[in-house]
Scaffold this motif. Structure first.
Motif, PDB file in Angstrom:
ATOM      1  N   ILE B 430       0.798  -1.234   0.000  1.00 51.68           N
ATOM      2  CA  ILE B 430       0.000   0.000   0.000  1.00 51.68           C
ATOM      3  C   ILE B 430       0.833   1.288   0.000  1.00 51.68           C
ATOM      4  CG2 ILE B 430      -1.422   1.363   1.614  1.00 51.68           C
ATOM      5  CD1 ILE B 430      -3.238  -1.110   1.828  1.00 51.68           C
ATOM      6  N   PRO B 431       1.941   1.342   0.769  1.00 51.98           N
ATOM      7  CA  PRO B 431       2.669   2.624   0.810  1.00 51.98           C
ATOM      8  C   PRO B 431       3.058   3.149  -0.576  1.00 51.98           C
ATOM      9  CG  PRO B 431       3.423   1.223   2.593  1.00 51.98           C
ATOM     10  CD  PRO B 431       2.501   0.380   1.746  1.00 51.98           C
ATOM     11  N   SER B 432       3.470   2.278  -1.489  1.00 48.70           N
ATOM     12  CA  SER B 432       3.847   2.750  -2.835  1.00 48.70           C
ATOM     13  C   SER B 432       2.665   3.349  -3.580  1.00 48.70           C
ATOM     14  CB  SER B 432       4.408   1.602  -3.674  1.00 48.70           C
ATOM     15  OG  SER B 432       5.540   1.068  -3.069  1.00 48.70           O
ATOM     16  N   ASN B 433       1.467   2.781  -3.358  1.00 53.40           N
ATOM     17  CA  ASN B 433       0.285   3.350  -4.007  1.00 53.40           C
ATOM     18  C   ASN B 433       0.014   4.745  -3.460  1.00 53.40           C
ATOM     19  OD1 ASN B 433      -0.221   0.191  -3.854  1.00 53.40           O
ATOM     20  ND2 ASN B 433      -1.257   0.985  -5.682  1.00 53.40           N
ATOM     21  N   LEU B 434       0.113   4.897  -2.143  1.00 54.92           N
ATOM     22  CA  LEU B 434      -0.138   6.213  -1.557  1.00 54.92           C
ATOM     23  C   LEU B 434       0.877   7.219  -2.066  1.00 54.92           C
ATOM     24  CD1 LEU B 434      -1.053   5.335   2.150  1.00 54.92           C
ATOM     25  CD2 LEU B 434      -2.607   5.985   0.298  1.00 54.92           C
ATOM     26  N   ALA B 435       2.120   6.757  -2.256  1.00 57.88           N
ATOM     27  CA  ALA B 435       3.169   7.665  -2.722  1.00 57.88           C
ATOM     28  C   ALA B 435       3.098   7.895  -4.230  1.00 57.88           C
ATOM     29  CB  ALA B 435       4.537   7.107  -2.351  1.00 57.88           C
ATOM     30  N   GLY B 436       2.423   6.997  -4.949  1.00 63.24           N
ATOM     31  CA  GLY B 436       2.354   7.114  -6.406  1.00 63.24           C
ATOM     32  C   GLY B 436       3.614   6.621  -7.105  1.00 63.24           C
ATOM     33  N   ASP B 437       4.423   5.864  -6.384  1.00 60.18           N
ATOM     34  CA  ASP B 437       5.720   5.422  -6.899  1.00 60.18           C
ATOM     35  C   ASP B 437       5.633   4.020  -7.510  1.00 60.18           C
ATOM     36  OD1 ASP B 437       6.753   7.769  -5.936  1.00 60.18           O
ATOM     37  OD2 ASP B 437       7.556   6.883  -4.100  1.00 60.18           O
ATOM     38  N   PRO B 438       6.620   3.654  -8.342  1.00 54.35           N
ATOM     39  CA  PRO B 438       6.629   2.301  -8.910  1.00 54.35           C
ATOM     40  C   PRO B 438       7.178   1.286  -7.912  1.00 54.35           C
ATOM     41  CG  PRO B 438       8.531   3.530  -9.702  1.00 54.35           C
ATOM     42  CD  PRO B 438       7.724   4.480  -8.861  1.00 54.35           C
ATOM     43  N   ALA B 439       6.736   0.052  -8.054  1.00 55.90           N
ATOM     44  CA  ALA B 439       7.236  -1.035  -7.206  1.00 55.90           C
ATOM     45  C   ALA B 439       7.012  -2.350  -7.934  1.00 55.90           C
ATOM     46  CB  ALA B 439       6.510  -1.036  -5.862  1.00 55.90           C
ATOM     47  N   ILE B 440       7.865  -3.321  -7.634  1.00 48.33           N
ATOM     48  CA  ILE B 440       7.802  -4.596  -8.331  1.00 48.33           C
ATOM     49  C   ILE B 440       7.993  -5.731  -7.350  1.00 48.33           C
ATOM     50  CG2 ILE B 440      10.299  -4.665  -8.852  1.00 48.33           C
ATOM     51  CD1 ILE B 440       9.513  -5.737 -11.668  1.00 48.33           C
ATOM     52  N   SER B 441       7.321  -6.844  -7.603  1.00 51.55           N
ATOM     53  CA  SER B 441       7.546  -8.044  -6.793  1.00 51.55           C
ATOM     54  C   SER B 441       8.235  -9.100  -7.657  1.00 51.55           C
ATOM     55  CB  SER B 441       6.217  -8.590  -6.259  1.00 51.55           C
ATOM     56  OG  SER B 441       6.463  -9.781  -5.523  1.00 51.55           O
ATOM     57  N   VAL B 442       9.309  -9.648  -7.119  1.00 54.83           N
ATOM     58  CA  VAL B 442      10.075 -10.678  -7.830  1.00 54.83           C
ATOM     59  C   VAL B 442      10.104 -11.920  -6.934  1.00 54.83           C
ATOM     60  CG1 VAL B 442      12.332 -11.217  -8.841  1.00 54.83           C
ATOM     61  CG2 VAL B 442      11.497  -8.860  -8.848  1.00 54.83           C
ATOM     62  N   PRO B 443       9.868 -13.106  -7.492  1.00 54.59           N
ATOM     63  CA  PRO B 443       9.899 -14.311  -6.639  1.00 54.59           C
ATOM     64  C   PRO B 443      11.336 -14.617  -6.213  1.00 54.59           C
ATOM     65  CG  PRO B 443       9.569 -14.924  -8.944  1.00 54.59           C
ATOM     66  CD  PRO B 443       9.530 -13.424  -8.886  1.00 54.59           C
ATOM     67  N   VAL B 444      11.508 -14.961  -4.916  1.00 54.67           N
ATOM     68  CA  VAL B 444      12.870 -15.216  -4.436  1.00 54.67           C
ATOM     69  C   VAL B 444      12.995 -16.570  -3.740  1.00 54.67           C
ATOM     70  CG1 VAL B 444      13.583 -12.813  -4.266  1.00 54.67           C
ATOM     71  CG2 VAL B 444      12.425 -13.888  -2.312  1.00 54.67           C
ATOM     72  N   GLY B 445      11.957 -17.381  -3.739  1.00 56.73           N
ATOM     73  CA  GLY B 445      12.097 -18.686  -3.113  1.00 56.73           C
ATOM     74  C   GLY B 445      10.747 -19.261  -2.715  1.00 56.73           C
ATOM     75  N   LEU B 446      10.797 -20.434  -2.100  1.00 55.02           N
ATOM     76  CA  LEU B 446       9.586 -21.093  -1.619  1.00 55.02           C
ATOM     77  C   LEU B 446       9.693 -21.255  -0.108  1.00 55.02           C
ATOM     78  CD1 LEU B 446       9.312 -23.981  -4.270  1.00 55.02           C
ATOM     79  CD2 LEU B 446       8.094 -21.797  -4.281  1.00 55.02           C
ATOM     80  N   ASP B 447       8.530 -21.191   0.560  1.00 56.12           N
ATOM     81  CA  ASP B 447       8.563 -21.430   2.009  1.00 56.12           C
ATOM     82  C   ASP B 447       8.567 -22.943   2.260  1.00 56.12           C
ATOM     83  OD1 ASP B 447       5.988 -22.366   1.674  1.00 56.12           O
ATOM     84  OD2 ASP B 447       5.021 -20.819   2.895  1.00 56.12           O
ATOM     85  N   GLU B 448       8.484 -23.324   3.545  1.00 54.97           N
ATOM     86  CA  GLU B 448       8.549 -24.752   3.890  1.00 54.97           C
ATOM     87  C   GLU B 448       7.411 -25.531   3.259  1.00 54.97           C
ATOM     88  OE1 GLU B 448       8.496 -24.405   8.081  1.00 54.97           O
ATOM     89  OE2 GLU B 448      10.663 -24.053   8.258  1.00 54.97           O
ATOM     90  N   GLY B 449       6.299 -24.851   3.033  1.00 57.23           N
ATOM     91  CA  GLY B 449       5.149 -25.515   2.420  1.00 57.23           C
ATOM     92  C   GLY B 449       5.221 -25.530   0.902  1.00 57.23           C
ATOM     93  N   GLY B 450       6.317 -25.052   0.344  1.00 62.39           N
ATOM     94  CA  GLY B 450       6.464 -25.056  -1.112  1.00 62.39           C
ATOM     95  C   GLY B 450       5.716 -23.926  -1.783  1.00 62.39           C
ATOM     96  N   LEU B 451       5.435 -22.873  -1.029  1.00 60.42           N
ATOM     97  CA  LEU B 451       4.690 -21.727  -1.596  1.00 60.42           C
ATOM     98  C   LEU B 451       5.651 -20.586  -1.868  1.00 60.42           C
ATOM     99  CD1 LEU B 451       1.660 -21.901   0.834  1.00 60.42           C
ATOM    100  CD2 LEU B 451       1.651 -22.554  -1.594  1.00 60.42           C
ATOM    101  N   PRO B 452       5.436 -19.860  -2.988  1.00 58.76           N
ATOM    102  CA  PRO B 452       6.377 -18.812  -3.386  1.00 58.76           C
ATOM    103  C   PRO B 452       6.396 -17.625  -2.413  1.00 58.76           C
ATOM    104  CG  PRO B 452       4.849 -19.339  -5.169  1.00 58.76           C
ATOM    105  CD  PRO B 452       4.341 -20.028  -3.958  1.00 58.76           C
ATOM    106  N   ILE B 453       7.567 -17.011  -2.362  1.00 60.80           N
ATOM    107  CA  ILE B 453       7.796 -15.817  -1.544  1.00 60.80           C
ATOM    108  C   ILE B 453       8.169 -14.675  -2.493  1.00 60.80           C
ATOM    109  CG2 ILE B 453       9.320 -14.736   0.171  1.00 60.80           C
ATOM    110  CD1 ILE B 453       9.657 -17.572   1.385  1.00 60.80           C
ATOM    111  N   GLY B 454       7.522 -13.512  -2.315  1.00 60.31           N
ATOM    112  CA  GLY B 454       7.817 -12.361  -3.163  1.00 60.31           C
ATOM    113  C   GLY B 454       8.718 -11.361  -2.458  1.00 60.31           C
ATOM    114  N   PHE B 455       9.547 -10.707  -3.250  1.00 60.94           N
ATOM    115  CA  PHE B 455      10.483  -9.697  -2.755  1.00 60.94           C
ATOM    116  C   PHE B 455      10.154  -8.393  -3.471  1.00 60.94           C
ATOM    117  CE2 PHE B 455      14.602  -7.495  -3.331  1.00 60.94           C
ATOM    118  CZ  PHE B 455      15.119  -7.501  -2.036  1.00 60.94           C
TER     119      PHE B 455
END
Lengths: 483, 494
Positions: B430-455
């Motif tokens: 949310i903070p990037s939306n309030l600021a009007g700035d760009p932001a990106i999520s890149v996958p960086v791994g899986l948790d113990e349950g095999g689910l992706p984690i975003g950075f």
């Protein structure tokens, strides 16, 4: 009995005659076919966005400058939220804090009594569509069987002009409205047709005992479609409020509807039922920048305003009424000015233009451009009258003939044998002949009885076939009779 | 043939030009993939098979004629169903728009068409983009391809899923408070929200106008930059679009991070964030440091209030934006007998789902006389503080980093009864939306349950180039290659 005074403020809506709508490129001129001048934006389709019309901004700035307003270099658009079927977005884009124009004034005159009406604000908004409520309800949505909607008007640029509560009589209100209409027409920003709704007045009215300062409860009167009905509606509403108060009642804050046929206002809705508009700045629109440079550019395009024009005409020697009539008509104003600049006497030209010329144009249902009248004709005609070559009644005859295209004043006067004789020699001969035939009258005059003098003038004129300059006749007669 | 569906856009584009396959082949690949995955995932609301085939054939024909419209020419792309598409049903995930076919293309859609993209169809979303799980769709929820008992995130969940499993090569969503980045994180792909005003909102069905931005989902950082490039740029139909040259999004993808100053946001790597996610974020930061960046911990105190401010501003704007859905001109009209006013009220009550109604009420209240100052007015002040916090951080830092989400994909139904818990899903975005700035999520791994984690990488306004530069380095350093099991041709429909 208490003496009452009225406190009146007027809100005026003016539809601007821009080519396109306020926030989209749809045309603002449309025929009778409903819902043809519409697009995703003015129909408020999902995903559509407003983009402000620069020409409309120029229009409102012109109005603001003409009303001596301060122009905000940065003004804000707001959303005014209310649900109504002919309001496509169910909010109207309008202004709230920081309107385009604020703190102006307009001078109005009622019977020579000047008043300054303060202008609180002039703001930009968009018009709604039109609803036609079909059924038994007398055109009211509550009782309609069904409602037809036409969105052609939705999104037409609308300027709202709000006054301070400075107006104290229906006559003043009318004078204010009439002057505002003249200004808008002079600016060329709207056709300002009251009967067609392109200029609409809502009046806020309250009354209070003379000498008190606290404002009474006000009502808002809507649906006045002419200057006359504005005056009538206000007079009615003021009387009604006084009557209610004198009978011990209390004024309800409400919106009232003026009925032209019955001549009364009736309650539309009370303010208790009215909505909270939840104004907030429209996130689809950036703050509107009207830089000083742009203001100057717009100011340079503002034509002479009616008040200044009238002042100029008064200075040229016409009376108040004539000045007003001339100022309302661009063609007549131009003719008047050019004629005076050419040496004609303002008073005489003013009388001709507002008398014979206007009457002729109305009779023929034409404009000046359809005639061959020029300012040069007026100058020539004026100098013939001033030089004694033409009587003022003959001048009017010549003027009509010029309007008919018969030629120049000189040609016409010649052809119609209307020129006066101011040649003293010819007049002296006639005077001598008349005096010789009326010795008793001469004796009376010489003994101090001036009664026969007019008779002698008449005799000389008859002798000259009516074409002598009466001024010269008088002076020769005076000389000969020693009076 | 079905392996085609897993190609990057970059590879698909070069294969097309090398004559290895056609646009129709690419379309067939994603269509076949969808035929299998849709039954598991319900990512699409509308598959425009005929329209897509015509577009693919046209793309092939024009390429054969030597007309090359650029990197998206002939590439099958999916669109969130709140983007208006001429003649193709657009519902915003709401019953109130069932069957509505826009008479126009939004600007982003028109630009995609003119760049030769093949539009496969319209994807599922939380109704009017209000939600973080796609469970608020009036047409049923979408499911996470990594675990179909879990949510794909939202609101652009459908688009994220199509790109994650190969039923599109890339897709577009809208991000008002994290609606692209959060589902991208939960589905293990790249999702980005551009600088406010870089992409026209014309034709995007508005949720919160001052926050909404269209942005891409992609399987690689380079693809993301390509997709954004096709839609960015000034548009005369959107008064809030920025009239300035578009940054060169892909200009520095190979530049590395040597010498960059990167701030890691203290408030977003502590309480309330899953420790596994914090660990993955720190590990990635360490890799960036090893690659030559300077990592500096930075406090952004206003971010703690950003969520509350957002949940006043966004509902306030939506309360007006959604007022137009009244049954008068289009959309659902109630058959209840009564006055025009009754018709409008019933149409809305019947057409909107509970979360939309909740937000309209919340926003109406926040704007009401007597409450405006305490709620909407106060929220705007917080927004100004957030902007200031970001601006001052960017005086010394090139980008900021944080987790994208506080948790990985959560089970379907887990948060539907608790709106506040659901709202918290967007705390990092949310903070990037309030600021009007760009932001990106890149996958960086899986948790113990095999689910992706975003950075998440956040950058200053119009700072997409440096944002993509860091994202590309993260992509190289982490080398996240895992794909969900459903993203293969081995799986069959249930």
């Amino acid at each position: 009995m208490t003496d009452w005074e009225a406190v009146i403020g007027i809100e005026t809506h003016v539809e601007l005659s821009t080519n396109s709508k306020m926030f989209c490129s749809c045309p603002t001129e449309f025929g009778d076919e409903p819902n043809t001048a519409v697009c995703p934006v003015c129909l408020a389709l999902p995903g559509a966005l407003p983009v402000p019309n620069e020409k409309a901004i120029e229009g409102i700035v012109k109005i603001g400058l003409a009303l001596d307003c301060e122009i905000n270099e940065r003004s804000l658009f707001y959303r005014k939220n209310y649900f109504y079927p002919d309001l496509p977005k169910n909010y109207q884009i309008s202004q709230y804090t920081y309107p385009v124009c604020e703190h102006g004034s307009l001078d109005v005159d009622v019977d020579g009594e000047p008043t300054v009406v303060g202008i609180t604000r002039v703001h930009m908004e968009e018009d709604t569509g039109k609803s036609s409520h079909i059924g038994d309800g007398g055109g009211r949505i509550q009782d309609a069987d069904h409602t037809l909607l036409d969105f052609n008007r939705a999104g037409v640029p609308l300027v709202e002009i709000v006054t301070e509560p400075d107006i104290t009589s229906p006559e003043q209100a009318r004078a204010y409205a009439a002057e505002l209409q003249r200004i808008v027409l002079a600016l060329g920003v709207s056709d300002a047709r009251l009967e067609a709704g392109s200029m609409r007045f809502d009046a806020n009215i309250s009354v209070r005992p003379v000498g008190t300062t606290e404002l009474g409860t006000r009502t808002e009167t809507k649906n006045v479609n002419s200057l006359r009905s504005l005056q009538r509606a206000l007079a009615f509403e003021i009387d009604r409020q006084i009557r209610v108060l004198e009978e011990g009642g209390r004024i309800v804050q409400e919106t009232r509807h003026w009925n032209e046929d019955t001549g009364v206002t009736t309650s539309m809705r009370t303010k208790e039922e009215s909505e909270d508009y939840r104004y907030f700045q429209d996130p689809d629109l950036l703050p509107l920048e009207v830089t000083k440079e742009w203001q100057d550019e717009i100011r340079a395009t503002i034509p002479e305003l009616p008040a200044k024009r009238r002042r100029g005409f008064l200075d040229a020697g016409v009376d108040v009424e004539t000045a007003g009539v001339l100022a309302d008509d661009d063609d007549l104003s131009r003719l008047f000015r050019d004629a005076v600049a050419g040496g004609a006497t303002g008073r005489t030209v003013g009388i001709w233009l507002t008398g014979e010329v206007i009457a002729y144009l109305r009779r023929q249902e034409i404009t000046i451009a359809d005639t061959s009248l020029t300012s040069g004709h007026l100058v020539e005609l004026g100098s013939m009258v001033d030089g004694g070559d033409l009587s003022s009644s003959a001048a009017k005859e010549v003027l009509l003939a010029v309007l008919e295209g018969e030629g120049t004043p000189g040609e016409i006067a010649d052809a119609r044998d209307l020129l006066q004789v101011s040649d003293t020699g010819a007049i002296e001969e006639a005077v001598d002949a008349v005096l010789a035939a009326n010795a008793d009258a001469v004796d009376k005059i010489k003994s101090g009885d001036m009664k026969p003098f007019g008779f002698l003038v008449g005799q000389v004129m008859r002798h000259m076939g009516g074409k002598a300059d009466p001024k010269v006749v008088r002076s020769v007669l005076e000389q000969r009779t020693g009076s | 043939m079905s392996d085609l569906a897993n190609l990057s856009i970059t590879d698909a584009a070069s294969g097309l030009r090398a004559g290895e396959f056609t646009s129709v082949d690419l379309l067939d690949a994603v269509t076949e993939r969808a035929a299998v995955t849709e039954a598991h995932l319900h990512a699409y609301l509308t598959l425009d098979k005929d329209g897509a085939r015509l577009a693919a054939e046209e793309a092939d024909a024009s390429l054969a004629r030597g007309v090359d419209l650029g990197p998206l020419h002939g590439i099958p792309i999916a669109l969130k169903d709140n983007m208006c598409t001429l003649g193709l049903e657009t519902t915003a995930g709401s019953q109130i728009l069932t069957g509505w076919k826009p008479p126009y293309d939004g600007t982003a859609v028109a630009r995609l068409r003119s760049s030769g993209a093949v539009i496969t169809g319209k994807t599922n979303l939380d109704e009017f983009a209000m939600g973080s799980s796609t469970e608020n769709s009036a047409y049923g929820e979408s499911r996470n391809p990594w675990d179909t008992d879990r949510v794909p995130g939202g609101s652009s969940g459908g688009s994220a899923v199509t790109t994650a499993v190969g039923s599109s090569f890339g897709s577009f969503g809208s991000d008002t408070g994290g609606s692209i980045r959060q589902p991208a994180a939960l589905c293990g792909i790249v999702g980005m929200k551009p600088t406010y005003g870089i992409v026209s909102r014309y034709g995007l069905i508005a949720f919160a106008s001052s926050l909404d931005q269209i942005g891409p989902f992609a399987r690689s950082v380079a693809d993301s930059a390509t997709l954004l490039g096709a839609i960015a740029g000034w548009d005369r139909f959107d008064a809030t679009s920025i009239n300035a040259p578009v940054p060169n999004f892909a200009g520095s993808l190979d530049a590395g991070v040597v010498g960059l100053k990167i701030g890691i946001v203290t408030e977003l790597i502590g309480e309330g964030i899953d420790p596994q996610i914090i660990a993955a974020t720190r590990a990635t930061a360490d890799k960036l440091a090893d690659a030559g960046a300077e990592i500096i911990e930075v406090s952004m105190p206003s971010t703690e209030y950003a969520l509350s401010a957002y949940y006043l501003i966004a509902p306030a704007e939506c309360s007006a934006n959604l007022a137009r859905f009244d049954g008068v001109r289009y959309g659902h009209r109630s058959s209840v007998e009564g006055t025009t006013e009754d018709m409008m009220a019933h149409s809305r009550a019947e057409g909107f789902g509970p979360e939309v109604i909740r937000r309209i009420l919340l926003g109406t209240y926040a704007l009401s006389a007597g409450y405006y100052d305490a709620f909407y007015g106060q929220a705007q002040k917080v927004r100004t503080l957030v902007r200031r916090d970001f601006a001052s951080a960017y005086e010394t830092l090139d980008v900021l980093i944080s987790p994208t989400t506080p948790t990985t994909a959560f089970p379907i139904g887990d948060k539907t009864a608790d709106p506040i818990a659901m709202y918290y899903s967007d705390v990092c975005t949310i903070p990037s939306n309030l600021a009007g700035d760009p932001a990106i999520s890149v996958p960086v791994g899986l948790d113990e349950g095999g689910l992706p984690i975003g950075f998440q990488i956040m950058a200053p306004s119009l700072g997409e180039e440096v944002m993509y530069r860091v994202a590309a380095e993260v992509e190289r350093l982490v080398d996240f290659t895992a794909r969900p099991a459903l993203a293969t041709s081995e799986v069959t429909a249930p």
